[in-house]
Design a protein around this motif. Structure first.
Motif, mmCIF file in Angstrom:
data_model
loop_
_atom_site.group_PDB
_atom_site.id
_atom_site.type_symbol
_atom_site.label_atom_id
_atom_site.label_comp_id
_atom_site.label_asym_id
_atom_site.label_seq_id
_atom_site.Cartn_x
_atom_site.Cartn_y
_atom_site.Cartn_z
ATOM 1 N N ALA A 34 0.769 -1.177 0.303
ATOM 2 C CA ALA A 34 -0.039 -0.364 0.075
ATOM 3 C C ALA A 34 1.213 1.609 -0.249
ATOM 4 O O ALA A 34 0.531 2.060 -0.498
ATOM 5 C CB ALA A 34 -1.069 -0.045 1.196
ATOM 6 N N GLU A 35 1.797 1.084 1.106
ATOM 7 C CA GLU A 35 2.806 2.319 0.596
ATOM 8 C C GLU A 35 3.552 3.080 -0.422
ATOM 9 O O GLU A 35 3.150 3.852 -0.905
ATOM 10 C CB GLU A 35 3.428 2.289 2.010
ATOM 11 C CG GLU A 35 4.312 3.816 2.630
ATOM 12 C CD GLU A 35 5.435 3.510 4.042
ATOM 13 O OE1 GLU A 35 6.226 4.541 3.689
ATOM 14 O OE2 GLU A 35 5.587 2.651 3.960
ATOM 15 N N TYR B 17 2.543 1.706 -3.272
ATOM 16 C CA TYR B 17 1.426 2.028 -4.288
ATOM 17 C C TYR B 17 1.096 3.670 -4.568
ATOM 18 O O TYR B 17 0.987 4.048 -5.160
ATOM 19 C CB TYR B 17 0.067 0.514 -4.075
ATOM 20 C CG TYR B 17 -0.424 0.720 -5.707
ATOM 21 C CD1 TYR B 17 0.131 0.182 -5.898
ATOM 22 C CD2 TYR B 17 -1.401 1.506 -5.511
ATOM 23 C CE1 TYR B 17 -0.684 -0.174 -8.003
ATOM 24 C CE2 TYR B 17 -2.461 1.785 -6.683
ATOM 25 C CZ TYR B 17 -1.899 0.966 -7.750
ATOM 26 O OH TYR B 17 -2.663 0.627 -8.942
ATOM 27 N N TYR B 18 0.495 4.053 -3.275
ATOM 28 C CA TYR B 18 0.479 4.931 -2.798
ATOM 29 C C TYR B 18 1.372 6.527 -3.401
ATOM 30 O O TYR B 18 0.954 7.514 -4.202
ATOM 31 C CB TYR B 18 -0.037 5.572 -1.784
ATOM 32 C CG TYR B 18 -1.455 5.714 -1.936
ATOM 33 C CD1 TYR B 18 -2.471 7.118 -1.704
ATOM 34 C CD2 TYR B 18 -2.407 4.568 -2.139
ATOM 35 C CE1 TYR B 18 -3.289 7.332 -1.112
ATOM 36 C CE2 TYR B 18 -4.255 5.404 -2.461
ATOM 37 C CZ TYR B 18 -4.419 6.319 -2.046
ATOM 38 O OH TYR B 18 -5.501 7.034 -1.852
ATOM 39 N N ASN C 65 -4.994 7.133 1.684
ATOM 40 C CA ASN C 65 -4.049 6.978 2.388
ATOM 41 C C ASN C 65 -4.035 5.075 3.875
ATOM 42 O O ASN C 65 -3.223 4.047 3.155
ATOM 43 C CB ASN C 65 -2.538 7.339 3.092
ATOM 44 C CG ASN C 65 -1.243 8.440 1.672
ATOM 45 O OD1 ASN C 65 -2.829 8.877 0.819
ATOM 46 N ND2 ASN C 65 -0.325 8.358 1.424
ATOM 47 N N PHE D 38 -5.434 2.387 2.780
ATOM 48 C CA PHE D 38 -5.047 1.059 2.037
ATOM 49 C C PHE D 38 -3.965 0.819 3.023
ATOM 50 O O PHE D 38 -3.311 -0.629 2.546
ATOM 51 C CB PHE D 38 -3.998 1.612 0.674
ATOM 52 C CG PHE D 38 -4.829 1.306 -0.030
ATOM 53 C CD1 PHE D 38 -5.051 0.957 -1.073
ATOM 54 C CD2 PHE D 38 -5.888 3.114 -0.672
ATOM 55 C CE1 PHE D 38 -5.696 0.729 -2.218
ATOM 56 C CE2 PHE D 38 -6.044 3.602 -1.885
ATOM 57 C CZ PHE D 38 -6.165 2.026 -2.815
ATOM 58 N N GLU D 39 -3.445 1.177 3.814
ATOM 59 C CA GLU D 39 -2.275 0.755 4.348
ATOM 60 C C GLU D 39 -3.187 0.147 6.775
ATOM 61 O O GLU D 39 -2.379 -0.557 6.368
ATOM 62 C CB GLU D 39 -1.681 2.131 5.461
ATOM 63 C CG GLU D 39 -0.931 2.673 4.607
ATOM 64 C CD GLU D 39 -0.046 3.907 5.369
ATOM 65 O OE1 GLU D 39 -0.567 4.227 6.754
ATOM 66 O OE2 GLU D 39 0.076 4.880 4.979
ATOM 67 N N LEU E 190 -7.126 -4.842 2.842
ATOM 68 C CA LEU E 190 -6.302 -5.027 1.252
ATOM 69 C C LEU E 190 -6.817 -5.224 0.211
ATOM 70 O O LEU E 190 -6.368 -4.897 -1.095
ATOM 71 C CB LEU E 190 -4.962 -6.497 1.868
ATOM 72 C CG LEU E 190 -3.916 -5.766 2.611
ATOM 73 C CD1 LEU E 190 -3.789 -7.095 2.788
ATOM 74 C CD2 LEU E 190 -2.776 -4.965 2.098
ATOM 75 N N GLN F 264 -9.333 -3.723 -0.891
ATOM 76 C CA GLN F 264 -9.173 -1.804 -1.571
ATOM 77 C C GLN F 264 -8.329 -1.581 -2.392
ATOM 78 O O GLN F 264 -8.043 -1.207 -3.798
ATOM 79 C CB GLN F 264 -9.399 -0.710 -0.984
ATOM 80 C CG GLN F 264 -10.623 -0.837 -0.177
ATOM 81 C CD GLN F 264 -11.703 -0.444 -0.640
ATOM 82 O OE1 GLN F 264 -11.816 -0.360 -2.272
ATOM 83 N NE2 GLN F 264 -12.795 -0.613 0.046
ATOM 84 N N LEU F 265 -7.056 -2.701 -1.981
ATOM 85 C CA LEU F 265 -4.918 -2.635 -2.591
ATOM 86 C C LEU F 265 -5.674 -2.865 -4.328
ATOM 87 O O LEU F 265 -5.236 -2.745 -5.320
ATOM 88 C CB LEU F 265 -4.260 -2.327 -2.150
ATOM 89 C CG LEU F 265 -2.741 -2.248 -2.481
ATOM 90 C CD1 LEU F 265 -2.558 -0.680 -3.307
ATOM 91 C CD2 LEU F 265 -2.054 -2.608 -1.690
ATOM 92 N N SER G 40 -5.399 -2.117 -7.868
ATOM 93 C CA SER G 40 -4.404 -2.037 -8.936
ATOM 94 C C SER G 40 -5.005 -2.750 -10.583
ATOM 95 O O SER G 40 -4.488 -3.024 -11.085
ATOM 96 C CB SER G 40 -3.743 -3.832 -8.538
ATOM 97 O OG SER G 40 -3.381 -3.632 -7.469
#
Length: 767
Positions: free
Chosen positions: A412-413, A415-416, A443, A446-447, A452, A454-455, A459
């Motif tokens: 997540a980190e 990716y953002y 942020n 997603f973190e 997860l 959502q991430l 994608s």
């Protein structure tokens, strides 16, 4: 000693003089004080008149002694990148009346109102209403009238020796190409002020400064024609603007976009952007429905029919405003959408750059996967799964499971961080008004390990919204070597003397990925279109290496509001892949299942981008390099054969891979079907007339959808019609007709060429 009489008189006189002198002194003092006070009062009054209220009284004096008329400045011209005018100003005139003069000279108000109403097409009662303001020197009757109309007004004034009807120079905005690039250019209002598009964005450059003429007038208020006093202040015309937009490319985009709306029965409009990936320069931008800026308030015939059916005036006005605002809306810049699988380009580039995956990485797709935080498995569009696949194959297959796996690998980190680096949470800064900002999860969402899902969904392009402009800008960075460029539409602005007052140069916002990652991504996108299994193969163009990615997404906002599904299909194409010169993003909003074509980006959007590329790439001077197979499939231009002998004509056709059918008993060709310079499919049979007139009867175009190329060709030939496909997929055993340029049941003359779009039926249902 006794007092003398004369002394006594002197003493009485002196005694009486003392009071008189006192009175005199007091009087003088009072007069002095009053004089001083009066002086100060006068000084204060003069100060107020000459200093404090100087401007006011000067203005009053000037207004009483002079008459001022305006000289309208012409707005600057807007040119395309090749100097073709897209917006220009022309001289017109404004008709106005002077009620003061009308009353002074006792002119016939009814005569004036009736004739102006007839000549100018204005309401007579409205003109009479203007005449009621008898203290006014200026009441506008109609602005921006053409020369033929102003000449009629001038003749009417002359015939009736009128002194209260006047004309003054004005300027009118013209858009010579009608609706072409209307959402880029915008429009101006009745006062020549920009209201939308570039007309609004660059209004301060375009508008110029009006001039004026000041003349003395006499006590009766009329001009002193022989006075030496007349001041003329020149108007300063607006600056000219030259765009990056190419009107020819814009035409190609709008032509095929409009055809796609018809072919796929698009319900909610469409948009397209053409960008130079290396510079950020916009070559074309279109949004449908569009409008004609020459008459920007008019709505389409379909919308007008709906408005005419509304009986309540207030409701009708409300709906009319809504219809106007909708047609003025630039979908490419203002609307946000879920990009779907096109966004897999960003996920893949991020993972390659971070080393989370390599070109040799493999993935397994069983049709679905479990993700923490999601109660039901995340599904791939191919529910049976893709099995084992490489990174390139995952992109070719547009596999949701593989891309979700990649997104989770990135984390997540990180990716953002790349979402921000690609500029997807900020406006691009393009020099057009109304740009929207995308909608993203924050942020923390997603973190959170429980989110997860959502991430994973992000994608492959779901659960967030961005603008088409953000999407194409980000992908251009992926393929241009890794640099995020600021998009722009204005190349330069020049004044009346040709001096450049503003120039835009390519601006690099930041480097996002390395040139190596960019090169790897180009090879992947090349395979998506040119590999036999690629979902983007319907965008292939003979002689060129076109790469790209398909996209199909559900509009979740619409689903939440209505409970109904609405799809947005898209394709982002890039070419040539070894040195990208053009990137095209096209999206179709809400295609209808009534079209009979499976709704997906690969089946609908990809062929349209392919058609656009087939015109744009040769136009830009990029030379094609054909394979032997492509040469066999290319359409052939029919030569002019009239006047040739039968043997000469037949031999020439055979040299081009065409055959001949001769009708008539003459020795010389007198006519042919189709006409010279028509493009037809290879192996087509050309009909030659030797002394016999060709038929003029009409025939009915048959339904071609779903037929193979050869079956469609035979169906047309039976009717004396011809087929062309642009040379794509005509020899493929899986190719079927998706759309046809002339709809079924239409009546056409013999010899007409019908252009078909072929799609590979092996990828039906793929995103």
């Amino acid at each position: 000693m006794a007092e003398k009489p004369q002394d006594k008189r002197r003493r009485k006189k002196t005694a009486g003089e003392k009071p008189n002198r006192t009175i005199l002194r007091r009087t003088l003092m009072l007069m002095t004080v009053c004089g001083v006070v009066a002086f100060f009062v006068l000084a204060i009054k003069l100060y107020q008149l000459q200093i404090v209220k100087h401007d006011y009284y000067e203005k009053q004096a000037v207004e009483q002694q002079t008459r001022e008329s305006s000289v309208t400045a012409a707005r600057g011209t807007i040119y395309d990148t090749n100097g073709k005018a897209l917006a220009m100003s022309a001289s017109t005139e404004t008709v106005f009346i002077s009620p003061i003069e009308m009353n002074k000279y006792n002119e016939d108000k009814n005569l004036i109102a009736s004739n102006l109403s007839e000549i100018l097409g204005v309401d007579k009662d409205a003109v009479l209403k203007q005449m009621e303001d008898t203290k006014s020197w200026y009441k506008t009757i109609k602005r921006k009238i053409e020369k033929d109309v102003s000449d009629k007004v001038r003749q009417f004034v002359k015939d009736n020796k009128l002194k209260s009807v006047h004309l003054e120079t004005d300027s009118k905005r013209y858009y010579p190409n009608s609706s072409l690039a209307s959402h880029i250019i915008g429009f101006v209002g009745a006062d020549n002020q920009g209201l939308d598009g570039l007309e609004l964005q660059y209004n301060k450059y375009l508008e110029g400064t009006n001039g004026r003429i000041v003349r003395l007038k006499n006590a009766q208020g009329t001009d002193m024609l022989f006075s030496d006093f007349e001041d003329y202040y020149d108007a300063r015309n607006g600056d000219d603007i030259t765009l990056t937009v190419d009107s020819t490319i814009q035409f190609y985009v709008e032509k095929y976009l409009q055809q796609a709306i018809k072919d796929y029965d698009i319900q909610s409009g469409a948009a397209a952007i053409v960008m130079q990936p290396k510079t950020g320069a916009i070559l074309a931008m279109a949004s449908f429905g569009n409008y004609d800026p020459n008459n920007y308030q008019a709505v389409s015939q379909e919308e007008q029919a709906k408005l005419d059916a509304i009986t309540d005036p207030a409701e009708k006005q409300k709906e009319q405003v809504a219809a106007q605002q909708l047609q003025w809306r630039n979908k490419a810049l203002v609307d946000t959408y879920e990009p779907g699988s096109v966004f897999k380009i960003i996920t893949c580039a991020t993972a390659l750059e971070e080393g989370a995956v390599t070109l040799n990485s493999t993935f397994y797709c069983g049709g679905s996967m479990n993700v923490l935080g999601r109660t039901i498995p995340l599904k791939c569009w191919k529910t049976t799964g893709h099995g084992s696949e490489t990174l390139t194959e995952a992109m070719e297959n547009s596999c949701n499971v593989a891309l979700a796996t990649i997104g989770l690998k990135v984390g997540a980190e990180t990716y953002y961080k790349y979402v921000d680096a690609f500029g997807l949470r900020e406006k691009t800064g393009i020099d057009l008004p109304g740009e929207s900002l995308g909608l993203w999860w924050d942020n923390k969402t997603f973190e959170n390990p429980e989110n997860l899902s959502q991430l994973a969904a992000a994608s492959f392009g779901q659960t967030f919204r961005i603008t088409p402009m953000q999407m194409i800008t980000a992908v251009s960075a992926v393929v241009n070597g890794g640099n995020l460029m600021k998009p722009y539409v204005v190349k330069q602005i020049t004044d009346a003397d040709g001096k450049v007052v503003l120039a835009n140069e390519p601006t690099t916002v930041r480097q996002v990925i390395s040139s190596q990652t960019s090169e790897e991504m180009r090879s992947i996108l090349d395979a998506v279109v040119n590999d036999a299994k690629g979902t983007g193969k319907n965008a292939a163009v003979p002689g060129y290496r076109v790469g790209g990615k398909t996209g199909t997404s559900t509009d979740t906002v619409y689903l939440q509001q209505t409970g109904q599904k609405k799809y947005i299909v898209s394709f982002l194409g890039v070419a040539p892949m070894d040195d990208p010169q053009v990137a095209i993003l096209l999206l179709l909003d809400n295609p209808s299942s009534k079209s009979g074509i499976y709704i997906s980006g690969g089946n609908m959007a990809a062929p349209v981008v392919g058609h656009i590329m087939s015109e744009v790439l040769p136009y830009l001077g990029i030379q094609p390099v054909y394979t032997d197979q492509e040469k066999k499939e290319l359409d052939v231009t029919v030569p002019k054969l009239a006047g040739k002998s039968i043997d000469e004509a037949t031999e020439q056709l055979e040299s081009l891979g065409l055959t001949a059918k001769v009708v008539g008993k003459g020795d010389t060709i007198t006519d042919q079907l189709p006409a010279a310079n028509a493009a037809v499919a290879p192996k087509s049979q050309i009909v030659l007339y030797a002394g016999t007139e060709k038929p003029s009867d009409t025939v009915t175009v048959p339904e071609l959808y779903g037929k193979s190329f050869n079956d469609a060709k035979r169906a047309l030939e039976k009717l004396g019609l011809f087929i062309k496909s642009g040379g794509t997929l005509s020899e493929s055993p899986n190719a079927v007709v998706s759309t046809q340029s002339i709809s079924k049941s239409e009546q056409v003359t013999a010899g007409t060429v019908v252009e078909v779009t072929l799609v590979d039926k092996s990828i039906l249902g793929q995103y």
